[in-house]
Write an enzyme that holds these catalytic residues in place. Structure first.
Site, PDB file in Angstrom:
ATOM      1  N   MET A  32       8.538 -24.877 -49.508  1.00  0.00           N
ATOM      2  CA  MET A  32       8.439 -25.882 -48.453  1.00  0.00           C
ATOM      3  C   MET A  32       9.828 -26.185 -47.880  1.00  0.00           C
ATOM      4  O   MET A  32      10.025 -27.202 -47.198  1.00  0.00           O
ATOM      5  CB  MET A  32       7.794 -27.158 -48.987  1.00  0.00           C
ATOM      6  CG  MET A  32       6.354 -26.916 -49.440  1.00  0.00           C
ATOM      7  SD  MET A  32       5.344 -28.393 -49.409  1.00  0.00           S
ATOM      8  CE  MET A  32       6.240 -29.428 -50.536  1.00  0.00           C
ATOM      9  N   LEU A  35      15.877 -25.788 -49.423  1.00  0.00           N
ATOM     10  CA  LEU A  35      16.103 -24.865 -50.540  1.00  0.00           C
ATOM     11  C   LEU A  35      17.241 -25.326 -51.446  1.00  0.00           C
ATOM     12  O   LEU A  35      18.245 -25.863 -50.990  1.00  0.00           O
ATOM     13  CB  LEU A  35      16.408 -23.464 -50.004  1.00  0.00           C
ATOM     14  CG  LEU A  35      15.310 -22.825 -49.142  1.00  0.00           C
ATOM     15  CD1 LEU A  35      15.701 -21.393 -48.780  1.00  0.00           C
ATOM     16  CD2 LEU A  35      13.960 -22.834 -49.846  1.00  0.00           C
ATOM     17  N   HIS A  39      14.796 -22.648 -55.944  1.00  0.00           N
ATOM     18  CA  HIS A  39      14.221 -21.658 -55.032  1.00  0.00           C
ATOM     19  C   HIS A  39      15.069 -20.376 -55.027  1.00  0.00           C
ATOM     20  O   HIS A  39      14.549 -19.264 -55.008  1.00  0.00           O
ATOM     21  CB  HIS A  39      14.211 -22.177 -53.593  1.00  0.00           C
ATOM     22  CG  HIS A  39      13.442 -23.454 -53.386  1.00  0.00           C
ATOM     23  ND1 HIS A  39      14.049 -24.627 -52.996  1.00  0.00           N
ATOM     24  CD2 HIS A  39      12.132 -23.736 -53.505  1.00  0.00           C
ATOM     25  CE1 HIS A  39      13.126 -25.570 -52.862  1.00  0.00           C
ATOM     26  NE2 HIS A  39      11.954 -25.074 -53.172  1.00  0.00           N
ATOM     27  N   VAL A 178      14.854 -24.287 -63.103  1.00  0.00           N
ATOM     28  CA  VAL A 178      16.311 -24.425 -62.993  1.00  0.00           C
ATOM     29  C   VAL A 178      16.643 -25.913 -62.992  1.00  0.00           C
ATOM     30  O   VAL A 178      16.016 -26.705 -62.280  1.00  0.00           O
ATOM     31  CB  VAL A 178      16.831 -23.756 -61.692  1.00  0.00           C
ATOM     32  CG1 VAL A 178      18.326 -23.996 -61.526  1.00  0.00           C
ATOM     33  CG2 VAL A 178      16.532 -22.270 -61.725  1.00  0.00           C
ATOM     34  N   ARG A 189      12.991 -33.124 -53.685  1.00  0.00           N
ATOM     35  CA  ARG A 189      12.838 -34.586 -53.620  1.00  0.00           C
ATOM     36  C   ARG A 189      13.978 -35.334 -54.313  1.00  0.00           C
ATOM     37  O   ARG A 189      14.092 -36.551 -54.141  1.00  0.00           O
ATOM     38  CB  ARG A 189      11.501 -35.006 -54.227  1.00  0.00           C
ATOM     39  CG  ARG A 189      10.307 -34.544 -53.400  1.00  0.00           C
ATOM     40  CD  ARG A 189       9.001 -35.147 -53.881  1.00  0.00           C
ATOM     41  NE  ARG A 189       7.937 -34.964 -52.903  1.00  0.00           N
ATOM     42  CZ  ARG A 189       7.025 -33.973 -52.941  1.00  0.00           C
ATOM     43  NH1 ARG A 189       7.066 -33.080 -53.912  1.00  0.00           N
ATOM     44  NH2 ARG A 189       6.093 -33.886 -52.015  1.00  0.00           N
TER      45      ARG A 189
HETATM   46  P1  AMP Z   1       8.521 -26.105 -53.266  1.00  0.00           P
HETATM   47  O1  AMP Z   1       9.423 -25.819 -52.113  1.00  0.00           O
HETATM   48  O2  AMP Z   1       8.879 -27.348 -53.997  1.00  0.00           O
HETATM   49  O3  AMP Z   1       7.064 -26.033 -52.881  1.00  0.00           O
HETATM   50  O4  AMP Z   1       8.745 -24.941 -54.307  1.00  0.00           O
HETATM   51  C1  AMP Z   1       8.626 -23.594 -53.932  1.00  0.00           C
HETATM   52  C2  AMP Z   1       8.685 -22.722 -55.167  1.00  0.00           C
HETATM   53  O5  AMP Z   1       9.924 -22.939 -55.839  1.00  0.00           O
HETATM   54  C3  AMP Z   1       7.573 -23.043 -56.171  1.00  0.00           C
HETATM   55  O6  AMP Z   1       7.135 -21.840 -56.763  1.00  0.00           O
HETATM   56  C4  AMP Z   1       8.292 -23.920 -57.157  1.00  0.00           C
HETATM   57  O7  AMP Z   1       7.716 -23.914 -58.443  1.00  0.00           O
HETATM   58  C5  AMP Z   1       9.675 -23.293 -57.178  1.00  0.00           C
HETATM   59  N1  AMP Z   1      10.659 -24.258 -57.671  1.00  0.00           N
HETATM   60  C6  AMP Z   1      10.880 -25.509 -57.204  1.00  0.00           C
HETATM   61  N2  AMP Z   1      11.817 -26.135 -57.953  1.00  0.00           N
HETATM   62  C7  AMP Z   1      12.187 -25.255 -58.922  1.00  0.00           C
HETATM   63  C8  AMP Z   1      13.101 -25.294 -60.021  1.00  0.00           C
HETATM   64  N3  AMP Z   1      13.832 -26.368 -60.288  1.00  0.00           N
HETATM   65  N4  AMP Z   1      13.214 -24.214 -60.806  1.00  0.00           N
HETATM   66  C9  AMP Z   1      12.468 -23.107 -60.554  1.00  0.00           C
HETATM   67  N5  AMP Z   1      11.584 -22.992 -59.541  1.00  0.00           N
HETATM   68  C10 AMP Z   1      11.445 -24.044 -58.734  1.00  0.00           C
END
Ligand code: AMP
Length: 297
Positions: A32, A35, A39, A178, A189
């Site tokens: 979303m 980044l 990500h 991470v 967030r």
């Molecule tokens: P989001 O943009 O929050 O929808 O996340 C996109 C992708 O990145 C999803 O597969 C999340 O699980 C992954 N993601 C988000 N935060 C982390 C993190 N801290 N460590 C690893 N992957 C992450």
């Protein structure tokens, strides 16, 4: 910067078609935006295993409920493109809501078991929105290796189930969470948190670590481990939505006494910001939260 930014479905379909026609491997990271290292770790891994890496950026309206943070969710496409490029991504796809949800659309994808409980209870309709938009991305992008973060544990399980059930020609790879230097899981967030709130947020990784410690000491009573997490999370101003143990594969609730590996999952509200995190508890757990304990650097 060499990354190619695409905003429309047609050019994206043509581009992935060309990649496939050349016999190249495609890695995909669905996001979303806003980044961060979490990500980027997915994109980097994708870049080591594939010839081309596609990062999608789409703040999906259907996975946000009324009163959630859809409108204030951070958006910065130029920065996302630069970061994705630096992590080895070759394509960035950022479609409009109108192209993902054409006028008059009425189809939703619903999973039964895996979307119940945990976030499913606190975000009605959320997983329906996730399953729907991910199905659309699978259709448009097609065959490839999709790299997901275990940070969103329930979402990861749900997408694996979705891919299996609907026979999408995709491979799903889940990668470890991470964390920041102090143990807080990276999240788009986190930028909403004030310095005081960010300090409070550290209770989340501390609670997971406490659960892991108990588990390693041999504690297998569900309620005792959950109680420990709640104790470490404390009360207000950290509002606990859930702090639960679940079966690591099926996410089913556990009996009074459990065996084998389980996932400890937490969701809290700190001010207006909702944070989630989790840790798989197993005898050979390899997801340490290094410096959360003792307050870090
Ligand atoms: P989001 O943009 O929050 O929808 O996340 C996109 C992708 O990145 C999803 O597969 C999340 O699980 C992954 N993601 C988000 N935060 C982390 C993190 N801290 N460590 C690893 N992957 C992450």
């Amino acid at each position: 910067m060499t990354i190619q930014v695409l905003r429309e479905l047609g050019p994206l379909r043509r581009q992935v078609g060309a990649i496939r026609a050349e016999g190249k491997r495609l890695g995909v990271v669905l996001t979303m935006g806003a980044l961060h290292e979490g990500h980027l770790s997915l994109a980097r891994e994708a870049a080591t295993e594939n010839d081309e890496v596609l990062v999608t950026v789409f703040v999906n309206p259907t996975q946000f409920g009324p009163g959630e943070d859809f409108s204030r969710y951070p958006r910065d496409l130029d920065q996302d493109a630069a970061l994705a490029d630096s992590a080895g991504a070759t394509l960035l796809f950022a479609p409009s809501a109108a192209s993902m949800y054409p006028e008059g659309e009425e189809t939703r994808v619903v999973l039964s078991q895996v979307s119940r409980g945990l976030c499913g209870d606190f975000r009605p309709g959320h997983f329906e929105g996730v399953a729907t938009v991910v199905s659309k991305f699978f259709n448009v992008i097609g065959e490839g290796i999709y790299y997901l973060g275990q940070k969103d544990y329930q979402q990861w399980r749900l997408i694996e189930q979705l891919a299996r059930d609907l026979l999408f020609p995709v491979k799903i790879v889940g990668l470890p969470t991470v964390r920041d230097h102090d143990g807080l899981a990276m999240s788009s967030r986190n930028q909403f948190l004030s310095p005081e709130e960010r300090q409070l947020a550290l209770r989340v990784p501390l609670a997971l670590q406490a659960a892991l410690d108990l588990y390693r000491l041999g504690q297998r009573r569900t309620r005792d481990v959950e109680g420990k997490m709640q104790e470490v999370l404390g009360g207000a101003p950290v509002q606990i939505q859930y702090a639960e143990l679940r079966h690591a594969q099926t996410l089913a609730p556990l009996p009074d006494t459990f065996s084998g590996s389980v996932v400890a999952a937490i969701a809290v509200l700190i001010g207006k910001t909702r944070l989630i995190d989790n840790l798989v508890l197993s005898v050979d757990a390899v997801d340490p939260i290094p410096s959360a304990i003792g307050g870090a650097e």
